[in-house]
Design an enzyme around this catalytic site. Sequence first.
Site, PDB file in Angstrom:
ATOM      1  N   GLY A   1       0.367  -0.896   0.327  1.00  0.00           N
ATOM      2  CA  GLY A   1      -0.079  -0.308  -0.220  1.00  0.00           C
ATOM      3  C   GLY A   1       1.067   1.543   0.085  1.00  0.00           C
TER       4      GLY A   1
ATOM      5  N   GLY B   1      -0.258  -5.313   0.690  1.00  0.00           N
ATOM      6  CA  GLY B   1      -1.652  -5.073   0.124  1.00  0.00           C
ATOM      7  C   GLY B   1      -1.502  -5.342  -1.153  1.00  0.00           C
TER       8      GLY B   1
ATOM      9  CD  GLU C   1       2.261  -6.158   5.780  1.00  0.00           C
ATOM     10  OE1 GLU C   1       2.504  -6.924   6.433  1.00  0.00           O
ATOM     11  OE2 GLU C   1       1.086  -5.922   5.377  1.00  0.00           O
TER      12      GLU C   1
ATOM     13  CG  ASP D   1      -2.755  -4.395   6.722  1.00  0.00           C
ATOM     14  OD1 ASP D   1      -1.448  -4.338   5.705  1.00  0.00           O
ATOM     15  OD2 ASP D   1      -3.833  -3.323   6.466  1.00  0.00           O
TER      16      ASP D   1
HETATM   17  C1  QUE Z   1       7.185  -3.713   4.701  1.00  0.00           C
HETATM   18  C2  QUE Z   1       6.940  -2.730   4.530  1.00  0.00           C
HETATM   19  C3  QUE Z   1       6.445  -2.186   3.466  1.00  0.00           C
HETATM   20  C4  QUE Z   1       7.622  -1.627   2.352  1.00  0.00           C
HETATM   21  C5  QUE Z   1       8.897  -2.331   2.572  1.00  0.00           C
HETATM   22  C6  QUE Z   1       9.037  -3.128   4.067  1.00  0.00           C
HETATM   23  C7  QUE Z   1       5.004  -2.349   2.176  1.00  0.00           C
HETATM   24  C8  QUE Z   1       4.937  -1.087   1.144  1.00  0.00           C
HETATM   25  C9  QUE Z   1       6.249  -0.732   0.356  1.00  0.00           C
HETATM   26  C10 QUE Z   1       6.308  -0.166  -0.591  1.00  0.00           C
HETATM   27  C11 QUE Z   1       6.986  -0.681  -1.787  1.00  0.00           C
HETATM   28  C12 QUE Z   1       7.238   0.133  -3.045  1.00  0.00           C
HETATM   29  C13 QUE Z   1       6.510   1.374  -2.776  1.00  0.00           C
HETATM   30  C14 QUE Z   1       4.826   1.657  -1.571  1.00  0.00           C
HETATM   31  C15 QUE Z   1       5.385   0.975  -0.825  1.00  0.00           C
HETATM   32  O1  QUE Z   1       7.169  -1.340   1.517  1.00  0.00           O
HETATM   33  O2  QUE Z   1       3.740  -2.674   2.839  1.00  0.00           O
HETATM   34  O3  QUE Z   1       5.460   3.466  -2.034  1.00  0.00           O
HETATM   35  O4  QUE Z   1       6.511   1.775  -4.377  1.00  0.00           O
HETATM   36  O5  QUE Z   1       3.508  -0.346   0.752  1.00  0.00           O
HETATM   37  O6  QUE Z   1      10.084  -3.456   4.386  1.00  0.00           O
HETATM   38  O7  QUE Z   1       4.807  -3.597   5.289  1.00  0.00           O
END
Ligand code: QUE
Length: 336
Positions: free
Chosen positions: A67, A116, A139, A147
């Site tokens: 997400g 997500g 997470e 979640d």
């Molecule tokens: C743990 C996470 C997430 C993460 C890295 C973590 C996560 C998540 C993203 C993510 C990755 C690329 C994107 C972005 C978000 O990275 O939940 O907007 O461009 O969404 O170590 O839980």
Amino acid sequence: MTTEPTVVTSRDGRIGRILLNRPRALNALDLAMIRACAAILETWREDPHVDAVVIEGAGDRAFCAGGDIRALRDGQLSGDRASVDQFFTEEYALNVTIATYPKPYIALIDGICMGGGIGMSVHAPYRVATEYAGFAMPETAIGFFPDIGATFLLPRLPGELGTYLGLTGLRINGGDSVHAGLATHFTSRARLPDLSSALARDGIAALAVYNEPLPAFSLADHRAAIDHCFAAATVGEIVARLEATHADWATAALKSLHHVSPSALHWTLRALRRGRDLTLKQALAAEFALTRTTMAHPDFAEGVRAMIVDKDRTPAWQPTRIEDVDPNRIAALFEG
Ligand code: QUE
């Protein structure tokens, strides 16, 4: 300059196609993307020309990395809880729509699928993984918890695999994801375009035609030990059992557990145990409540800062050690 839509939808033969199209952000979901997916699924729900839905991620790196965690951190830090609530309300509603959709929904997962992204795929009846698929619920590394219904999904994986994945955040590959029950079919990247065309022509019968023999489960030899270690009642006892297990997999698991948020380990274990007895809808409602209390803990903003905003990967957790987390403070998060 024209900007490409971040969700591209189309009709192709007997199917409706959804392409998550933000490849530079690993197709991570923002609210507009969630709304676009929800809207097209409502359009197709009763459309007699659409027999099934196929969802893919653009580019060769990701199905969907999660997400829009950065926006959620901004909302939390600025006190804009309404926008944070709006995101989770619509994301979790979409998870339920996918889980209960009246037509076959098929996710083609050829790259990373985290957080997500799991919510956009694993609730559906058909998930095809390639050898480049990588599934994770990471997470705890950002001071949050699994979640998107993961507190329902993870406790239903074989043995304690879900607890292992949810606490450590470790990634498993496409073949292993079928062994673990996260994916249902295995098709190599080279044959994915043909499968995709065959789905438009023949419907879900194509899945079996393109399903390939699975590579061996890389965790097969460790399943019993994983179940033993992660069945423990507390995070401290899980760590103690891992320390007593002299094996490379246990060393790797300990390394992850010592990197992620100690507080998040405690609230994640509690949330996963609770999820065993909940329906998906109940689990999502409980997760929603937990977003409010856990995001107010400093580890969430700090974890997103360290892993996503500044990318220094050196979060300053509060407290820093697993044994210093106050059980009463964790318990209070579940009453809020
Ligand atoms: C743990 C996470 C997430 C993460 C890295 C973590 C996560 C998540 C993203 C993510 C990755 C690329 C994107 C972005 C978000 O990275 O939940 O907007 O461009 O969404 O170590 O839980």
